[in-house]
Design a protein around this motif. Structure first.
Motif, PDB file in Angstrom:
ATOM      1  N   PRO A   1       8.216   3.795 -11.345  1.00 23.86           N
ATOM      2  CA  PRO A   1       8.453   2.825 -12.274  1.00 23.86           C
ATOM      3  C   PRO A   1       7.182   1.880 -11.989  1.00 23.86           C
ATOM      4  O   PRO A   1       6.768   1.075 -13.144  1.00 23.86           O
ATOM      5  CB  PRO A   1       9.757   2.107 -11.891  1.00 23.86           C
ATOM      6  CG  PRO A   1      10.408   3.213 -11.001  1.00 23.86           C
ATOM      7  CD  PRO A   1       9.540   4.097 -10.261  1.00 23.86           C
ATOM      8  N   GLY A   2       6.408   1.999 -10.654  1.00 24.45           N
ATOM      9  CA  GLY A   2       5.397   1.077 -10.582  1.00 24.45           C
ATOM     10  C   GLY A   2       4.294   1.364 -11.603  1.00 24.45           C
ATOM     11  O   GLY A   2       3.441   0.378 -11.877  1.00 24.45           O
ATOM     12  N   LEU A   3       4.136   2.529 -11.877  1.00 27.37           N
ATOM     13  CA  LEU A   3       3.020   3.124 -12.761  1.00 27.37           C
ATOM     14  C   LEU A   3       3.048   2.389 -14.062  1.00 27.37           C
ATOM     15  O   LEU A   3       2.327   1.732 -14.841  1.00 27.37           O
ATOM     16  CB  LEU A   3       3.181   4.482 -12.929  1.00 27.37           C
ATOM     17  CG  LEU A   3       2.100   5.091 -14.045  1.00 27.37           C
ATOM     18  CD1 LEU A   3       0.730   4.770 -13.615  1.00 27.37           C
ATOM     19  CD2 LEU A   3       2.386   6.505 -14.370  1.00 27.37           C
TER      20      LEU A   3
ATOM     21  N   GLU B   1      -1.896   0.451  -1.750  1.00 24.59           N
ATOM     22  CA  GLU B   1      -0.796   0.989  -1.900  1.00 24.59           C
ATOM     23  C   GLU B   1      -0.060   0.193  -3.127  1.00 24.59           C
ATOM     24  O   GLU B   1      -0.054  -1.088  -2.966  1.00 24.59           O
ATOM     25  CB  GLU B   1       0.182   1.054  -0.745  1.00 24.59           C
ATOM     26  CG  GLU B   1      -0.182   2.234   0.246  1.00 24.59           C
ATOM     27  CD  GLU B   1       0.555   2.521   1.330  1.00 24.59           C
ATOM     28  OE1 GLU B   1       1.665   1.543   1.278  1.00 24.59           O
ATOM     29  OE2 GLU B   1       0.449   3.094   2.395  1.00 24.59           O
ATOM     30  N   GLY B   2       0.628   0.629  -4.165  1.00 27.05           N
ATOM     31  CA  GLY B   2       1.259   0.093  -4.922  1.00 27.05           C
ATOM     32  C   GLY B   2       0.364  -0.339  -6.296  1.00 27.05           C
ATOM     33  O   GLY B   2       1.150  -1.155  -7.070  1.00 27.05           O
ATOM     34  N   ASP B   3      -0.715   0.432  -6.201  1.00 24.72           N
ATOM     35  CA  ASP B   3      -1.875   0.145  -7.204  1.00 24.72           C
ATOM     36  C   ASP B   3      -2.117   1.057  -8.168  1.00 24.72           C
ATOM     37  O   ASP B   3      -1.662   2.255  -7.545  1.00 24.72           O
ATOM     38  CB  ASP B   3      -3.213  -0.700  -6.728  1.00 24.72           C
ATOM     39  CG  ASP B   3      -4.042  -1.184  -7.544  1.00 24.72           C
ATOM     40  OD1 ASP B   3      -3.509  -1.454  -8.768  1.00 24.72           O
ATOM     41  OD2 ASP B   3      -5.145  -1.842  -7.091  1.00 24.72           O
TER      42      ASP B   3
ATOM     43  N   ALA C   1      11.189   9.049 -16.135  1.00 24.75           N
ATOM     44  CA  ALA C   1       9.773   9.597 -16.445  1.00 24.75           C
ATOM     45  C   ALA C   1       9.679  10.771 -17.490  1.00 24.75           C
ATOM     46  O   ALA C   1      10.481  11.826 -17.222  1.00 24.75           O
ATOM     47  CB  ALA C   1       9.118   9.909 -15.269  1.00 24.75           C
ATOM     48  N   GLY C   2       8.990  10.581 -18.424  1.00 23.75           N
ATOM     49  CA  GLY C   2       8.726  11.696 -19.473  1.00 23.75           C
ATOM     50  C   GLY C   2       9.587  11.568 -20.750  1.00 23.75           C
ATOM     51  O   GLY C   2       9.463  12.385 -21.589  1.00 23.75           O
ATOM     52  N   TYR C   3      10.585  10.586 -20.522  1.00 22.11           N
ATOM     53  CA  TYR C   3      11.804  10.567 -21.419  1.00 22.11           C
ATOM     54  C   TYR C   3      11.545   9.407 -22.184  1.00 22.11           C
ATOM     55  O   TYR C   3      11.432   9.001 -23.277  1.00 22.11           O
ATOM     56  CB  TYR C   3      13.001  11.036 -21.059  1.00 22.11           C
ATOM     57  CG  TYR C   3      12.927  12.742 -20.581  1.00 22.11           C
ATOM     58  CD1 TYR C   3      13.075  13.600 -21.387  1.00 22.11           C
ATOM     59  CD2 TYR C   3      12.887  12.783 -19.091  1.00 22.11           C
ATOM     60  CE1 TYR C   3      12.844  14.852 -20.909  1.00 22.11           C
ATOM     61  CE2 TYR C   3      13.032  13.972 -18.598  1.00 22.11           C
ATOM     62  CZ  TYR C   3      13.017  15.100 -19.458  1.00 22.11           C
ATOM     63  OH  TYR C   3      12.982  16.352 -18.794  1.00 22.11           O
ATOM     64  N   ARG C   4      12.240   8.336 -21.419  1.00 21.19           N
ATOM     65  CA  ARG C   4      12.433   7.005 -21.876  1.00 21.19           C
ATOM     66  C   ARG C   4      12.650   6.029 -20.861  1.00 21.19           C
ATOM     67  O   ARG C   4      12.709   6.289 -19.555  1.00 21.19           O
ATOM     68  CB  ARG C   4      13.778   6.927 -22.592  1.00 21.19           C
ATOM     69  CG  ARG C   4      13.992   5.868 -23.469  1.00 21.19           C
ATOM     70  CD  ARG C   4      15.498   5.694 -24.361  1.00 21.19           C
ATOM     71  NE  ARG C   4      15.437   5.007 -25.299  1.00 21.19           N
ATOM     72  CZ  ARG C   4      15.094   5.337 -26.600  1.00 21.19           C
ATOM     73  NH1 ARG C   4      15.332   6.531 -26.942  1.00 21.19           N
ATOM     74  NH2 ARG C   4      15.491   4.518 -27.655  1.00 21.19           N
ATOM     75  N   SER C   5      12.068   4.814 -20.915  1.00 18.01           N
ATOM     76  CA  SER C   5      11.949   3.783 -20.003  1.00 18.01           C
ATOM     77  C   SER C   5      12.346   2.328 -20.683  1.00 18.01           C
ATOM     78  O   SER C   5      12.500   2.236 -22.173  1.00 18.01           O
ATOM     79  CB  SER C   5      10.544   3.369 -19.516  1.00 18.01           C
ATOM     80  OG  SER C   5      10.361   4.590 -18.809  1.00 18.01           O
TER      81      SER C   5
END
Length: 388
Positions: free
Chosen positions: A201-203, A134-136, A229-233
């Motif tokens: 965000p973990g991805l 989990e978290g990976d 997600a899909g727009y900006r980070s």
């Protein structure tokens, strides 16, 4: 059952990864169930399979008591000591009671039970394999699409990408290889259920750890992430080693590292800023690519007022407030953005709030359109200065 049967179980162990002892215990339980159903449901009994020869035997079990009330379950002390003088009250006496035609009945009855135990053991192995992940991040192949859920094949099992965890505008095709983030592993009656995400965000964090050796080695630290997600980070990075540029390490030679991640996320824009323990400088960095004139902070309320040139106001706020919103998530501060003209109206002496931010380092993977827009702003500003 014989030695060939044990060899078959060993082959099954290699193929399925299930220990022979687990299978033998399952078979013993199945044989006991078959015996009680067909021969002695009211008896206490046990089944033992010889681990060397594969031979099996059924034993009745009776407890040693002073006075017998049920001879199928109990035996008095005198009779027990005729069998073995060492027996005492409370001991269990066993006698072999294997029926002659037990093999055929046992095989028929035990088949489904053994198959079920094998399935349960396989499910437990799969659950234990993924529960610790989990978290990976994992890579799988899109197997099928049902009711907008994406099922991703992971070898012995599959993961579910629900609509809420899918990136906006992203299309998934059968046979496509996909990287996802493991959000949760559940244990169900039908086996482990693995829930994955493309929006978490973990991805983004794991993708950077894969691409940037300095992050994996701990030379560079990823302090915080803000993602739509899909727009900006936006990500904030830091290095205790003064000789290592954390932003440059994440961007990579000619921007290759960050571009690989952008490609994996289908063009999602990523801003990389340098984390700073000074809140005013960190807030200013978080608003990149906009240029900041000054920052005023209220530590107790975690509120920051940011002053930007008039021509930078729309860039600082971003489309539908996205840039400011992400900066607030990244820093954990509430950010109020004002232009110089707005501040002049509120505080004619606002210059006293200005702070020296010349040493702030900015880095951003913003789009070519943003870059051209910023250059236009700068050209217009320069033109106005020359006219004056």
């Amino acid at each position: 059952m014989n030695s060939e049967f044990l060899e078959a179980l060993k082959d099954l162990e290699k193929e399925k990864g299930i220990a022979v002892d687990v299978l033998l215990e399952a078979i013993e339980a199945a044989l006991l169930s078959a015996y009680k159903r067909n021969f002695g449901s009211l008896q206490n009994a046990r089944v033992h399979i010889d681990r060397n020869t594969g031979d099996y035997k059924v034993y009745s079990q009776r407890t040693v008591v002073e006075e017998v009330t049920d001879d199928r379950l109990e035996i008095n002390l005198e009779e027990a000591r005729k069998i073995d003088p060492r027996f005492n009250l409370g001991d269990v006496v066993e006698n072999e009671v294997t029926p002659r035609n037990f093999g055929r009945i046992a095989a028929q009855t035990a088949k489904q039970v053994v198959v079920q135990r094998i399935r349960e053991a396989e499910r437990n192995i799969i659950f234990e394999e993924f529960a610790n992940r989990e978290g990976d991040i994992l890579t799988g192949v899109v197997q099928r699409i049902e009711n907008k859920n994406i099922y991703i094949e992971l070898g012995k099992t599959e993961a579910i990408l629900t609509p809420s965890e899918q990136m906006p505008g992203e299309e998934y095709r059968h046979g496509e290889r996909l990287k996802t983030y493991i959000v949760e592993v559940r244990k169900t009656t039908k086996g482990p259920q693995i829930l994955v995400s493309r929006t978490h965000p973990g991805l983004l964090k794991r993708l950077f750890e894969l691409e940037v050796p300095e992050l994996h080695e701990g030379v560079v630290e990823l302090k915080s992430i803000a993602r739509e997600a899909g727009y900006r980070s936006k990500i904030a990075v830091y290095s205790k080693d003064e000789n290592v540029d954390p932003v440059g390490a994440c961007v990579g030679p000619k921007g290759m590292r960050v571009q690989n991640i952008v490609g994996e996320l289908n063009g999602e824009k990523i801003d990389i800023v340098k984390w700073n323990p000074d809140a005013s400088k960190f807030v200013a960095s978080a608003l990149s690519p906009a240029k900041v004139v000054a920052v005023e902070v209220w530590e107790d309320e975690k509120v920051a007022r940011v002053i930007v040139p008039d021509y930078q106001l729309s860039l600082a706020i971003g489309k539908e407030g996205q840039n400011a919103r992400l900066a607030a998530k990244l820093t954990g501060w509430k950010i109020d953005i004002k232009s110089e003209s707005q501040m002049a109206e509120i505080y004619p002496e606002y210059d006293t709030f200005e702070q020296n931010l010349d040493d702030i380092e900015f880095a951003s993977n913003y789009s070519l359109e943003d870059q051209e827009l910023l250059e236009d702003y700068e050209d217009e500003s320069q033109g106005r200065s020359e006219d004056k």
